[in-house]
Design an enzyme around this catalytic site. Structure first.
Site, mmCIF file in Angstrom:
data_model
loop_
_atom_site.group_PDB
_atom_site.id
_atom_site.type_symbol
_atom_site.label_atom_id
_atom_site.label_comp_id
_atom_site.label_asym_id
_atom_site.label_seq_id
_atom_site.Cartn_x
_atom_site.Cartn_y
_atom_site.Cartn_z
ATOM 1 N N THR A 224 33.847 44.544 48.746
ATOM 2 C CA THR A 224 32.744 44.911 47.735
ATOM 3 C C THR A 224 33.538 45.518 46.665
ATOM 4 O O THR A 224 32.562 46.269 45.839
ATOM 5 C CB THR A 224 31.810 45.979 48.525
ATOM 6 O OG1 THR A 224 32.582 46.966 48.851
ATOM 7 C CG2 THR A 224 31.118 45.126 49.665
ATOM 8 N N ASP B 131 33.199 45.549 54.065
ATOM 9 C CA ASP B 131 34.534 46.361 53.729
ATOM 10 C C ASP B 131 33.948 47.065 52.287
ATOM 11 O O ASP B 131 33.957 46.487 51.217
ATOM 12 C CB ASP B 131 35.726 45.430 53.449
ATOM 13 C CG ASP B 131 37.097 46.369 53.097
ATOM 14 O OD1 ASP B 131 37.338 47.170 54.109
ATOM 15 O OD2 ASP B 131 37.328 46.545 52.019
ATOM 16 N N TYR C 138 35.080 52.534 45.260
ATOM 17 C CA TYR C 138 34.246 51.248 44.713
ATOM 18 C C TYR C 138 33.023 51.654 43.960
ATOM 19 O O TYR C 138 32.611 50.946 43.430
ATOM 20 C CB TYR C 138 34.030 50.356 45.772
ATOM 21 C CG TYR C 138 35.587 49.870 46.410
ATOM 22 C CD1 TYR C 138 36.635 50.078 45.867
ATOM 23 C CD2 TYR C 138 35.308 48.974 47.553
ATOM 24 C CE1 TYR C 138 37.671 49.554 46.819
ATOM 25 C CE2 TYR C 138 36.486 48.478 48.424
ATOM 26 C CZ TYR C 138 37.669 48.790 47.794
ATOM 27 O OH TYR C 138 38.734 48.225 48.338
ATOM 28 N N LYS D 44 36.500 54.011 52.967
ATOM 29 C CA LYS D 44 37.845 54.438 52.838
ATOM 30 C C LYS D 44 37.949 55.761 52.153
ATOM 31 O O LYS D 44 37.157 56.099 51.201
ATOM 32 C CB LYS D 44 38.963 53.412 52.303
ATOM 33 C CG LYS D 44 38.727 52.020 52.737
ATOM 34 C CD LYS D 44 39.651 51.281 51.665
ATOM 35 C CE LYS D 44 39.317 49.688 52.147
ATOM 36 N NZ LYS D 44 38.346 48.919 51.351
ATOM 37 N N HIS E 58 42.637 55.018 52.121
ATOM 38 C CA HIS E 58 43.036 54.029 51.203
ATOM 39 C C HIS E 58 44.545 53.584 50.865
ATOM 40 O O HIS E 58 44.840 52.546 50.749
ATOM 41 C CB HIS E 58 42.155 54.127 50.285
ATOM 42 C CG HIS E 58 41.634 53.273 49.322
ATOM 43 N ND1 HIS E 58 40.599 53.187 49.151
ATOM 44 C CD2 HIS E 58 42.183 52.004 49.184
ATOM 45 C CE1 HIS E 58 40.203 51.837 48.384
ATOM 46 N NE2 HIS E 58 41.391 51.297 48.266
ATOM 47 N N SER F 10 45.505 51.901 54.986
ATOM 48 C CA SER F 10 45.556 50.665 54.114
ATOM 49 C C SER F 10 46.638 51.191 53.277
ATOM 50 O O SER F 10 47.089 52.079 52.686
ATOM 51 C CB SER F 10 44.363 50.665 53.365
ATOM 52 O OG SER F 10 44.462 49.733 52.399
ATOM 53 N N ASN F 11 47.381 49.913 52.746
ATOM 54 C CA ASN F 11 48.550 50.250 52.039
ATOM 55 C C ASN F 11 49.885 50.828 52.581
ATOM 56 O O ASN F 11 50.425 51.626 51.684
ATOM 57 C CB ASN F 11 47.994 50.615 50.432
ATOM 58 C CG ASN F 11 47.099 49.532 49.842
ATOM 59 O OD1 ASN F 11 47.391 48.474 49.629
ATOM 60 N ND2 ASN F 11 46.049 50.163 49.601
ATOM 61 N N LYS G 281 25.877 33.877 45.612
ATOM 62 C CA LYS G 281 25.305 33.598 47.303
ATOM 63 C C LYS G 281 26.074 32.389 47.707
ATOM 64 O O LYS G 281 26.453 32.392 48.950
ATOM 65 C CB LYS G 281 23.779 32.987 47.117
ATOM 66 C CG LYS G 281 23.120 33.034 48.130
ATOM 67 C CD LYS G 281 21.796 33.069 47.782
ATOM 68 C CE LYS G 281 20.805 33.084 49.291
ATOM 69 N NZ LYS G 281 19.299 33.165 48.714
ATOM 70 N N ARG H 281 28.986 31.023 47.238
ATOM 71 C CA ARG H 281 30.327 31.297 47.722
ATOM 72 C C ARG H 281 30.466 32.269 48.900
ATOM 73 O O ARG H 281 31.131 31.842 49.924
ATOM 74 C CB ARG H 281 31.219 32.007 46.656
ATOM 75 C CG ARG H 281 31.367 30.975 45.485
ATOM 76 C CD ARG H 281 32.059 31.825 44.359
ATOM 77 N NE ARG H 281 32.284 31.047 43.154
ATOM 78 C CZ ARG H 281 32.589 31.450 41.810
ATOM 79 N NH1 ARG H 281 32.716 32.709 41.847
ATOM 80 N NH2 ARG H 281 32.749 30.758 40.594
HETATM 81 P P1 NAP Z 1 39.382 38.308 46.397
HETATM 82 O O1 NAP Z 1 38.190 38.282 47.331
HETATM 83 O O2 NAP Z 1 40.713 37.657 46.477
HETATM 84 O O3 NAP Z 1 38.621 37.484 45.022
HETATM 85 C C1 NAP Z 1 37.468 37.855 44.434
HETATM 86 C C2 NAP Z 1 37.333 36.818 43.199
HETATM 87 O O4 NAP Z 1 37.129 35.378 43.748
HETATM 88 C C3 NAP Z 1 35.984 37.019 42.726
HETATM 89 O O5 NAP Z 1 36.191 36.817 41.349
HETATM 90 C C4 NAP Z 1 35.014 36.085 43.113
HETATM 91 O O6 NAP Z 1 34.026 35.483 42.389
HETATM 92 C C5 NAP Z 1 35.955 34.860 43.701
HETATM 93 N N1 NAP Z 1 35.336 33.916 44.647
HETATM 94 C C6 NAP Z 1 35.242 34.387 45.742
HETATM 95 N N2 NAP Z 1 34.872 33.341 46.700
HETATM 96 C C7 NAP Z 1 34.899 32.384 45.848
HETATM 97 C C8 NAP Z 1 34.864 30.859 46.024
HETATM 98 N N3 NAP Z 1 34.722 30.355 47.449
HETATM 99 N N4 NAP Z 1 35.192 29.979 45.105
HETATM 100 C C9 NAP Z 1 35.505 30.485 44.125
HETATM 101 N N5 NAP Z 1 35.708 31.781 43.580
HETATM 102 C C10 NAP Z 1 35.330 32.895 44.818
HETATM 103 O O7 NAP Z 1 39.831 39.690 45.560
HETATM 104 P P2 NAP Z 1 39.664 41.271 45.820
HETATM 105 O O8 NAP Z 1 37.906 41.721 45.652
HETATM 106 O O9 NAP Z 1 40.747 41.854 44.971
HETATM 107 O O10 NAP Z 1 39.728 41.292 47.451
HETATM 108 C C11 NAP Z 1 38.464 41.326 48.389
HETATM 109 C C12 NAP Z 1 38.183 42.598 48.933
HETATM 110 O O11 NAP Z 1 39.349 43.275 49.527
HETATM 111 C C13 NAP Z 1 37.755 43.574 47.924
HETATM 112 O O12 NAP Z 1 36.688 43.419 47.533
HETATM 113 C C14 NAP Z 1 38.003 44.920 48.828
HETATM 114 O O13 NAP Z 1 36.866 45.118 49.864
HETATM 115 C C15 NAP Z 1 39.108 44.794 49.380
HETATM 116 N N6 NAP Z 1 40.391 45.460 48.696
HETATM 117 C C16 NAP Z 1 41.200 46.494 49.224
HETATM 118 C C17 NAP Z 1 42.128 47.042 48.725
HETATM 119 C C18 NAP Z 1 42.767 48.206 49.316
HETATM 120 O O14 NAP Z 1 43.497 48.752 48.550
HETATM 121 N N7 NAP Z 1 42.563 48.433 50.543
HETATM 122 C C19 NAP Z 1 42.693 46.357 47.390
HETATM 123 C C20 NAP Z 1 41.917 45.332 46.785
HETATM 124 C C21 NAP Z 1 40.530 44.842 47.647
HETATM 125 P P3 NAP Z 1 32.482 36.110 42.444
HETATM 126 O O15 NAP Z 1 32.422 37.167 42.840
HETATM 127 O O16 NAP Z 1 32.255 35.951 40.858
HETATM 128 O O17 NAP Z 1 31.796 35.067 43.242
#
Ligand code: NAP
Length: 338
Positions: free
Chosen positions: A42, A79, A84, A113, A146, A184-185, A290, A292
């Site tokens: 999220t 998550d 956020y 977190k 976090h 995390s991390n 939706k 995706r």
């Molecule tokens: P991600 O999930 O790897 O990528 C998100 C991107 O991918 C968005 O632009 C989304 O677009 C696109 N997308 C998703 N599914 C798709 C599909 N099937 N086809 C095409 N494009 C697609 O990146 P992230 O948000 O960095 O990581 C995911 C989650 O991990 C975060 O939201 C968060 O909850 C968690 N996180 C945690 C930490 C930490 O420090 N613990 C750090 C980073 C992230 P749309 O939204 O436009 O569909």
């Protein structure tokens, strides 16, 4: 008679509704809790403006809609994080889905977190209470530190030992505010310090995991210690729109990935997520779209061959998308310093 027909139609529509939902299997945490093997992320992320990363701010109900669609199509694991700024939206979606009878609270697995500015041991429980208030919940399923890096609100470093922070997390668990705790991390040595201190092992480690950053040694350490790994940024640099300059391949149109996807009648993003599942990782894909969101959970009905996994393994470059180099000189900075 009319009442019977209405009743039958209602049952049929409920059955139809639920037949569309795809539930992920669950994995068992070391404290006995079951965690669904895929979550909706999220975090809204960053955009690049004039070569600078700018944090995307929530504008209304975009995350509320995404979480609602996710729960409707079968996600049971969400998550989120204090930082956020969307916990309120997550909470509203959960409340509405419960009210509509789609799920009960106990069907859901909600992670949030602790942010870096609440690392003092006695700040942890109040921070979680604040998150719970925003989420409109009485407990979360998983609370994570976090980052091991502490910072005061004015961004100067807080060098509170993360062992103290972790003690605060365990207090939160004892109070029933979270069912499980994790980190995390954190790197392997940092987790080892927690274990050597004799504190309860973290149930979960959340780290970046994708084709460019597969972390085999960290995964094997966590497997040996029965710590479940959840993988953030699971798509890494797969999409042109998200790939930073110089990020290694593959992109979403890579012919070898397209071939694998076609073979299973899946998409390349689904192959990337399935590979993480086969590495034993719980992926956390974020999407506000939706179609995706639905697509990203449809990865539990096929299996990659050894040869396909070898090919996917070859994309590992130990390349981090999220390195937070601005914290490089913090004593608890967790990643490579070169
Ligand atoms: P991600 O999930 O790897 O990528 C998100 C991107 O991918 C968005 O632009 C989304 O677009 C696109 N997308 C998703 N599914 C798709 C599909 N099937 N086809 C095409 N494009 C697609 O990146 P992230 O948000 O960095 O990581 C995911 C989650 O991990 C975060 O939201 C968060 O909850 C968690 N996180 C945690 C930490 C930490 O420090 N613990 C750090 C980073 C992230 P749309 O939204 O436009 O569909």
């Amino acid at each position: 008679m009319v009442r019977t027909r209405i009743y039958i139609a209602l049952i049929a529509s409920i059955c139809f509704h639920f037949s569309e939902a795809v539930l992920a299997p669950t994995v068992k945490l070391n404290d006995g809790t079951d965690m669904p093997a895929l979550a909706l992320g999220t975090w809204l992320g960053f955009t690049i403006t004039n070569n600078t990363e700018v944090r995307i701010q929530p504008t209304g109900h975009e995350v509320e809609d995404a979480v609602t669609w996710a729960i409707e199509c079968g996600y049971r694991h969400i998550d989120t994080a204090y930082i956020y700024r969307v916990e309120d939206q997550v909470g509203r979606a959960i409340a509405k889905c419960i009210e509509r009878g789609i799920v009960k609270r106990e069907d859901l697995f909600i992670t949030t977190k602790l942010w870096n500015d609440r690392h003092a041991q006695d700040a942890v429980v109040p921070a979680l209470r604040e998150s719970l208030n925003s989420l409109n919940l009485s407990y979360v399923d998983l609370y994570l530190i976090h980052w091991p890096v502490g910072q005061f609100e004015n961004k100067t470093y807080d060098t509170t030992d993360y062992l103290e922070t972790y003690r605060g997390m365990l207090q939160a668990k004892q109070l029933g505010l979270t069912r499980s705790v994790g980190v995390s991390n954190f790197n392997q040595q940092q987790i080892e310090r927690i274990i050597k201190e004799g504190l309860d092992k973290p149930a979960v480690l959340q780290v970046e995991l994708n084709l460019n950053l597969q972390q085999p040694s960290l995964l094997s350490y966590c497997k040996d210690h029965n710590i479940v790994v959840t993988g953030y940024t699971p798509f890494g640099s797969l999409f042109y729109s998200k790939a930073k300059a110089g990020a290694p391949p593959p992109r979403v149109d890579d012919p070898s990935l397209v071939d694998i996807a076609n073979k299973y009648n899946k998409t390349v993003p689904q192959i990337a997520l399935r590979y993480l599942v086969e590495l034993g990782v719980v992926p956390l894909p974020k999407s506000l779209t939706k179609t995706r969101i639905q697509q990203n959970i449809e990865i539990f009905d096929f299996q990659l061959t050894q040869q396909e996994k070898e090919l996917l393994k070859s994309f590992d470059r130990n390349h981090r998308t999220i390195s937070q180099l601005k914290w490089l000189d913090h004593p608890y900075y967790p990643f490579e310093k070169n």
